[in-house]
Design an enzyme around this catalytic site. Structure first.
Site, PDB file in Angstrom:
ATOM      1  N   ARG A 141     -23.700   7.830  14.748  1.00  0.00           N
ATOM      2  CA  ARG A 141     -23.240   7.944  13.362  1.00  0.00           C
ATOM      3  C   ARG A 141     -21.847   7.337  13.265  1.00  0.00           C
ATOM      4  NH1 ARG A 141     -27.804   9.087  13.080  1.00  0.00           N
ATOM      5  NH2 ARG A 141     -28.821  10.892  12.065  1.00  0.00           N
ATOM      6  N   GLN A 185      -6.394   8.405   5.068  1.00  0.00           N
ATOM      7  CA  GLN A 185      -5.228   8.300   5.970  1.00  0.00           C
ATOM      8  C   GLN A 185      -3.935   8.019   5.228  1.00  0.00           C
ATOM      9  OE1 GLN A 185      -6.763   5.692   9.585  1.00  0.00           O
ATOM     10  NE2 GLN A 185      -8.034   5.523   7.780  1.00  0.00           N
ATOM     11  N   ARG A 186      -4.043   7.550   3.999  1.00  0.00           N
ATOM     12  CA  ARG A 186      -2.838   7.178   3.238  1.00  0.00           C
ATOM     13  C   ARG A 186      -2.451   8.230   2.212  1.00  0.00           C
ATOM     14  NH1 ARG A 186      -3.594   1.168   1.858  1.00  0.00           N
ATOM     15  NH2 ARG A 186      -3.203   1.867  -0.254  1.00  0.00           N
ATOM     16  N   ILE A 194       1.735   2.888   7.122  1.00  0.00           N
ATOM     17  CA  ILE A 194       1.020   3.781   8.041  1.00  0.00           C
ATOM     18  C   ILE A 194       0.641   3.027   9.310  1.00  0.00           C
ATOM     19  CG2 ILE A 194       0.082   5.260   6.217  1.00  0.00           C
ATOM     20  CD1 ILE A 194      -2.699   3.878   6.867  1.00  0.00           C
ATOM     21  N   ASP A 195       0.633   1.682   9.242  1.00  0.00           N
ATOM     22  CA  ASP A 195       0.148   0.886  10.387  1.00  0.00           C
ATOM     23  C   ASP A 195       1.142   0.829  11.545  1.00  0.00           C
ATOM     24  OD1 ASP A 195      -1.925   0.362   8.658  1.00  0.00           O
ATOM     25  OD2 ASP A 195      -1.276  -1.671   8.166  1.00  0.00           O
ATOM     26  N   MET A 219      -7.681   2.915  10.075  1.00  0.00           N
ATOM     27  CA  MET A 219      -6.929   1.757   9.570  1.00  0.00           C
ATOM     28  C   MET A 219      -5.936   1.233  10.617  1.00  0.00           C
ATOM     29  SD  MET A 219      -6.034   2.560   5.604  1.00  0.00           S
ATOM     30  CE  MET A 219      -7.208   2.193   4.299  1.00  0.00           C
ATOM     31  N   GLY A 220      -5.184   0.218  10.231  1.00  0.00           N
ATOM     32  CA  GLY A 220      -4.166  -0.332  11.130  1.00  0.00           C
ATOM     33  C   GLY A 220      -4.049  -1.834  11.108  1.00  0.00           C
ATOM     34  N   GLY A 272       6.271  -2.603   3.348  1.00  0.00           N
ATOM     35  CA  GLY A 272       5.871  -3.097   4.662  1.00  0.00           C
ATOM     36  C   GLY A 272       6.172  -4.583   4.836  1.00  0.00           C
ATOM     37  N   GLY A 297       0.835  -1.205   0.000  1.00  0.00           N
ATOM     38  CA  GLY A 297       0.000   0.000   0.000  1.00  0.00           C
ATOM     39  C   GLY A 297       0.866   1.249   0.000  1.00  0.00           C
TER      40      GLY A 297
HETATM   41  O1  F6P Z   1      -1.342  -1.757   5.454  1.00  0.00           O
HETATM   42  C1  F6P Z   1      -1.780  -0.489   5.148  1.00  0.00           C
HETATM   43  C2  F6P Z   1      -3.268  -0.474   4.978  1.00  0.00           C
HETATM   44  O2  F6P Z   1      -3.669   0.856   4.716  1.00  0.00           O
HETATM   45  C3  F6P Z   1      -4.067  -1.065   6.137  1.00  0.00           C
HETATM   46  O3  F6P Z   1      -4.172  -0.174   7.206  1.00  0.00           O
HETATM   47  C4  F6P Z   1      -5.368  -1.397   5.452  1.00  0.00           C
HETATM   48  O4  F6P Z   1      -6.039  -2.444   6.097  1.00  0.00           O
HETATM   49  C5  F6P Z   1      -4.913  -1.827   4.087  1.00  0.00           C
HETATM   50  O5  F6P Z   1      -3.641  -1.260   3.860  1.00  0.00           O
HETATM   51  C6  F6P Z   1      -5.850  -1.404   2.970  1.00  0.00           C
HETATM   52  O6  F6P Z   1      -5.370  -1.949   1.780  1.00  0.00           O
HETATM   53  P1  F6P Z   1      -5.948  -1.578   0.347  1.00  0.00           P
HETATM   54  O7  F6P Z   1      -5.372  -0.250  -0.034  1.00  0.00           O
HETATM   55  O8  F6P Z   1      -5.479  -2.676  -0.516  1.00  0.00           O
HETATM   56  O9  F6P Z   1      -7.439  -1.508   0.470  1.00  0.00           O
END
Ligand code: F6P
Length: 359
Positions: free
Chosen positions: A277, A285-286, A136-137, A179-180, A112, A6
């Site tokens: 909600r 987050q990415r 990011i995790d 995420m994480g 990662g 990712g």
């Molecule tokens: O490992 C990084 C991450 O953003 C995780 O936090 C998340 O579960 C996963 O990748 C999401 O992956 P994708 O971008 O394939 O949906």
């Protein structure tokens, strides 16, 4: 070099640092493979030449100029069989041949845990490889921190701050899913920084009754609000992770998602009448530019990685240990997942300011 898995804020800063540091040496040429190792494996190959002018200013940009993927790779290359069905083949020997053809002296793999597993496999078949930790995790072992994580925490905290104002205005319970994967680092940091009442992480399966107790402490006669930060990998006692359907060819990752909605239903089923909600922060987050800390850390990792190439420290990954740059063996890194330490100061601090982990 390759960027794999990712994407993550700071990747471009690593690329730039490697190129700039290499340009101080004689006779080094830096090339990048498009979309992780796929650029080498494709016919024709998709290789990018990188020099100081191509990387100028990219450290402030999110994503990766090389592209990335969490599908395929040299050991699981997706091909169609005679019936038109997808199957995976080991193309690692072909990749080594192509690297030799390209006169590649060393590979820097920025990625990662999944990417570093590939690094180790390649190292074992004779590839001169160096790893750079990215996610990011923050779930990679043997490094104090990974770049991208602080930016993700900043974004998640900003989301909590915004959700507090709307939760307060409406006297609502707001659930923010972050995420994480299997590590609750982003949720924990955002909950403490943003001042959430409840923080649910994969390392602590939650008891819904305990969460209800915490909610009732805050809400009196329908007045009061509650902010909950839940990690995508959090799950109830006697429960399991909440997964989404993943039908992408070559992507073996279980796709998490829906933990926040599940929690909302559990709260309602258990008699919570306050409006609820759910916000899922997802790939926000990415994306986007890395914060200064990540640009600096990524730059340090890039320089260190190139110097590891000069020192022929193959099979190792750049890491930060007690604030100092070191190199660690990739075989060890991939064996040690970095879970939130439940005895850490931060978990204690969170408990001491009355954040409930649902336990
Ligand atoms: O490992 C990084 C991450 O953003 C995780 O936090 C998340 O579960 C996963 O990748 C999401 O992956 P994708 O971008 O394939 O949906």
């Amino acid at each position: 070099m390759v960027t794999g898995g990712g994407d993550c804020p700071g990747l471009n800063a690593v690329i730039r640092a490697i190129v700039k540091r290499a340009s101080k040496e004689q006779d080094w040429k830096i090339i990048g493979s498009r979309d992780a190792f796929n650029g080498v494996l494709r016919e024709p190959m998709e290789i990018v030449e990188l020099d100081n002018s191509t990387v100028a200013g990219i450290h402030v940009r999110g994503g990766t100029i090389l592209g990335t993927t969490n599908k395929g790779g040299p050991f699981a290359w997706a091909v169609k069989d005679n019936n038109g069905n997808w199957k995976e083949e080991d193309h690692s020997s072909e990749m080594l041949r192509k690297l030799e053809f390209l006169n590649v002296h060393a590979v820097i793999n920025i990625g990662g845990d999944g990417s570093q597993k590939i690094s180790q496999q390649l190292f074992e078949i004779g590839c001169n490889i160096i790893g750079v930790p990215k996610t990011i995790d923050n779930d990679l072992g043997f490094t104090d921190i990974t770049f991208g994580f602080p930016t993700a925490v900043e974004i998640a905290t900003d989301a909590v701050d915004k959700l507090v104002t709307t939760a307060e205005s409406h006297n609502r319970i707001i659930i923010l899913e972050v995420m994480g994967r299997d590590a609750g680092w982003i949720a924990l940091h955002a909950a403490v920084a943003g001042g959430a009442e409840v923080c649910l992480i994969p390392e602590i399966p939650y008891d819904i009754q305990k969460i209800i107790k915490r909610i009732n402490k805050r809400i009196h006669n329908s007045r009061g609000f509650v902010n909950i930060v839940i990690s995508e990998g959090a799950y109830p006692l006697d429960g399991t992770h909440q997964y989404q359907n993943n039908d992408e060819i070559g992507n073996h990752n279980l796709r998490l998602g829906g933990a926040g909605n599940r929690l909302m239903h559990e709260l309602k089923e258990n008699g919570i009448a306050t409006d609820i909600r759910v916000t899922t922060l997802g790939h926000l987050q990415r994306g986007g530019k890395p914060i200064a800390y990540d640009r600096i850390l990524a730059t340090k990792f890039g320089v260190k990685a190139f110097e590891m190439v000069l020192e022929k420290e193959f099979g190792k990954m750049a890491a930060l240990h007690n604030g100092k740059l070191i190199s660690v063996s990739i075989s060890e890194v991939i064996e040690k997942y970095n879970y939130v330490d439940l005895n850490s100061d931060l978990v204690k601090t969170a408990r001491d300011i009355d954040i409930s982990f649902g336990d």
